[in-house]
Design an enzyme around this catalytic site. Structure first.
Site, PDB file in Angstrom:
ATOM      1  CG  HIS A 108      -1.556  -1.351   1.429  1.00 60.44           C
ATOM      2  ND1 HIS A 108      -1.042  -2.236   2.323  1.00 60.44           N
ATOM      3  CD2 HIS A 108      -2.589  -1.963   0.825  1.00 60.44           C
ATOM      4  CE1 HIS A 108      -1.747  -3.362   2.267  1.00 60.44           C
ATOM      5  NE2 HIS A 108      -2.682  -3.222   1.372  1.00 60.44           N
TER       6      HIS A 108
HETATM    7  S1  FES Z   1       1.910  -0.547   3.143  1.00 64.16           S
HETATM    8 FE1  FES Z   1       0.294  -1.892   3.661  1.00 64.16          FE
HETATM    9  S2  FES Z   1       1.382  -3.628   4.275  1.00 64.16           S
HETATM   10 FE2  FES Z   1       2.950  -2.247   3.858  1.00 64.16          FE
END
Ligand code: FES
Lengths: 440, 190
Positions: free
Chosen positions: B155
């Site tokens: 993410h």
């Molecule tokens: S940014 Fe969501 S798990 Fe690493």
């Protein structure tokens, strides 16, 4: 079951008379999906998706029981046992592809079914409980599908399990203990795969139980229909059998053509190639995505990037769960008395905007977490919540609905036809004549 | 029969309605006893899902760090979680020190995240604090993110050269496990 003019079951043979007084199962079926269940005569093809969802559930249960005969729930053998099913087991490939794609088709059907409910106001009184049971089924389906996706123990399985169980670690104080309790270790491992297998086998039967409750609740007021006005008399309905059984079989045939086409010719189109790589706890795939049917919710999860009182992570988790929990409150968020969007000129536009918004969320969910997707995802998430929490309550207050027909029969046959035979079969009880009666 | 009827009517409520009757006591006692019994049965059912003894027994891991050159990192495993052992270059140390700690989401200095006198050995879990992916940046040629440390592709969390969260959804810095240097080349994690 629901209307006084429903055809009564009359056992015809000696044996059925004998059985009817001991175990009235044929009577039950007659009233549930037979001639004893009157259905609004004007329902369109979007009303077939409930039955299709039931068929999709049965396909999953049957193919799943077969796969469980050959699958091995262990970190060392799970991945290989899938290949064993694909290569060695007689027709194993067939059942696996049907099961894999059956899940996707189940979600396609259920999503159309949900949007149909949103368009025609199926969640409104007196069907709130039917709707809420549907939301329960959606949640159960998501849990079941997620755990099923973990079982092949490929890269996406493992990392999906890691990401989803880590959602719970966002809860303050107890989060990490809950996460460890869910996976049974410090990270997803053998304990995870065995418990997921156990629950993945169990939950479809729980879903089946909720489906039975839902159908029971539905049979009290009966279906909605595209006009959104309630059934008033026998002229508004047709018996479920043979009229709608025939119609459902027709739509089922179309459905099976698509299902077979994808299962046989594009069996991996809806999956992710990384799941054909065995799980590796030391390396995350460059780009983790859930199955397509969870993408909109995944986009909502990722939309929060800045802390505000609580951490961005917790916001994301709360928003993701809230996006579904919100649906439980829909019957009270939309206060308009008019059910069908066909007679709600403003709501209709917002309905279609919501559909577009969900597609955008799904598309963003499939994209890497980079600009411009992050911004788009944030805007789409904001709109999703605004639709339910701001737009819908306001629209239902200020909107002037269009004039609705007086009855279903008038909408279908025209006012003349209804006037031409006014006394032929008077509506019993008039509006609200649908005497609620509990099903057996 | 007659005495039965009397008991029922007595249990049904006297006009005063205020006095506790024997039957009320029996209801409450039965309910309480049942609740205790149910709790005693439910707890093992819940607790069996917690990590089992063999999983908990994975205590410590020893790592030989002699072959890690400045700028390199290795991945190892501790309690079935990945661990990054990174030998920072002087430039990376300087970059980490140059950051104003008060601007960080999770305020920690490089000194707080390393062992005394061994500023160059950054040992962290390779578990993104967002949702648990393994960040990139430990192996040669991987994307190190905008801050030269680690980048989580799931993410989009960016970590700096001290493993501190700088951008993206992760709430905290990469976790520093308990570390003891047994010698200059041998570290014990756990
Ligand atoms: S940014 Fe969501 S798990 Fe690493």
């Amino acid at each position: 079951m629901s209307f006084p003019w429903a055809q009564q079951y009359e056992p015809k043979t000696e044996f059925t008379r004998w059985l009817d007084s001991r175990l009235p199962l044929p009577r039950f079926v007659w009233n549930a999906v037979g001639p004893g269940y009157p259905v609004p005569r004007n329902i369109n093809y979007f009303y077939n998706f409930g039955v299709l969802a039931g068929v999709a559930l049965m396909v999953q249960i049957i193919t799943g029981i077969i796969l469980a005969m050959h699958y091995s729930a262990h970190v060392d053998t799970a991945f290989d046992s899938i290949q064993h099913i694909m290569r060695n087991v007689n027709e194993g490939w067939l059942f696996r592809f049907l099961h894999m794609n059956g899940a996707s088709f189940f979600f396609i059907v259920v999503y159309i079914h949900i949007f149909r409910g949103l368009y025609y106001g199926s969640y409104k009184a007196p069907r709130e409980v039917v709707w809420m049971l549907g939301v329960v089924i959606l949640l159960l389906m998501m849990a079941t599908a997620f755990m099923g996706y973990v079982l092949p123990w490929g890269q996406m399985s493992f990392w999906g399990a890691q990401v989803i169980t880590s959602l719970f670690s966002a809860i303050p104080l107890v989060g990490e203990s809950i996460r460890m309790w869910l996976v049974g270790g410090f990270a997803p491992d053998n304990a995870t795969i065995t418990r997921f297998f156990s629950l993945h086998y169990l939950l479809p039967f729980v879903i089946l139980g909720v489906v039975i409750l839902k159908v029971w609740a539905l049979h009290i007021p009966g279906s909605t229909n595209p006009t959104g006005i309630e059934v008033q008399g026998p002229q508004d309905t047709l018996p479920f059998h043979p009229y709608f059984t025939a119609k459902d079989f027709f739509s089922l045939t179309i459905y099976l053509i698509f299902f077979a086409a994808v299962s046989f010719f594009l069996p991996n189109a809806l999956g992710h190639p990384d799941n054909y790589i065995p799980a590796n706890p030391l390396s995350t795939p460059a780009h983790i995505v859930p199955e397509w049917y969870l993408l909109p919710f995944y986009a909502i999860l990722r939309a929060f990037t800045a802390d505000f009182i609580i951490s961005a992570k917790l916001w994301g988790v709360i928003a993701m769960f809230a996006s579904i929990i919100l649906l439980f409150f829909l019957p009270w968020l939309d206060s308009s008395r008019v059910k069908s969007a066909s007679y709600r000129p403003i709501y209709r536009w917002f309905f279609w905007l919501l559909v577009i918004d969900v597609f955008i969320l799904g598309w963003v969910g499939a994209m890497p977490a980079e600009e411009p997707w992050v911004r788009i995802g944030q805007a789409a998430t904001a709109y999703y919540f605004a639709h339910f929490l701001i737009i819908l309550p306001i629209v239902s207050m200020i909107e002037t609905p269009r004039r609705q027909p007086n009855s279903i029969a008038e909408a279908v046959l025209g006012p003349e036809a209804v006037r031409a035979r006014p006394a032929s079969r008077p509506a019993e009880g008039g509006f609200g004549g649908a005497m609620p009666q509990p099903a057996e | 029969m007659a005495s039965d009827a009397k008991i029922i009517s007595a249990a049904g409520g006297s006009p005063e309605g205020a006095d506790v009757r024997r039957r009320d006591f029996i209801y409450i006692a039965t309910g309480a006893f049942g609740a205790v019994g149910a709790a005693a049965v439910v707890w093992p059912m819940i607790h069996q899902m917690n990590p089992s003894a063999d999983v908990l027994a994975l205590a410590t891991t020893e790592v030989d760090i002699s072959s890690i050159q400045p700028g390199q990192a290795i991945k190892t495993v501790w309690q079935s979680k990945p661990v990054f052992v990174r030998n920072l270059t002087q430039a990376e140390i300087d970059a980490a020190k140059a950051v104003d700690v008060s601007t960080l989401r999770d305020r920690e200095t490089l000194e707080q995240r390393t062992q005394p006198g061994r500023l160059n050995w950054l040992i962290t879990l390779g578990v993104c604090t967002h949702l648990g992916c393994v960040p990139l940046g430990a192996a040669e040629g991987e994307n190190k993110g905008d801050f030269g440390g680690y980048f989580c592709p799931c993410h989009g969390s960016h970590y700096d050269t001290a493993g501190r969260i700088r951008r993206g959804p992760a709430p905290t810095n990469l976790v520093v496990p308990p570390v003891t240097f047994k010698s200059d080349t041998l570290v014990e994690i756990g």
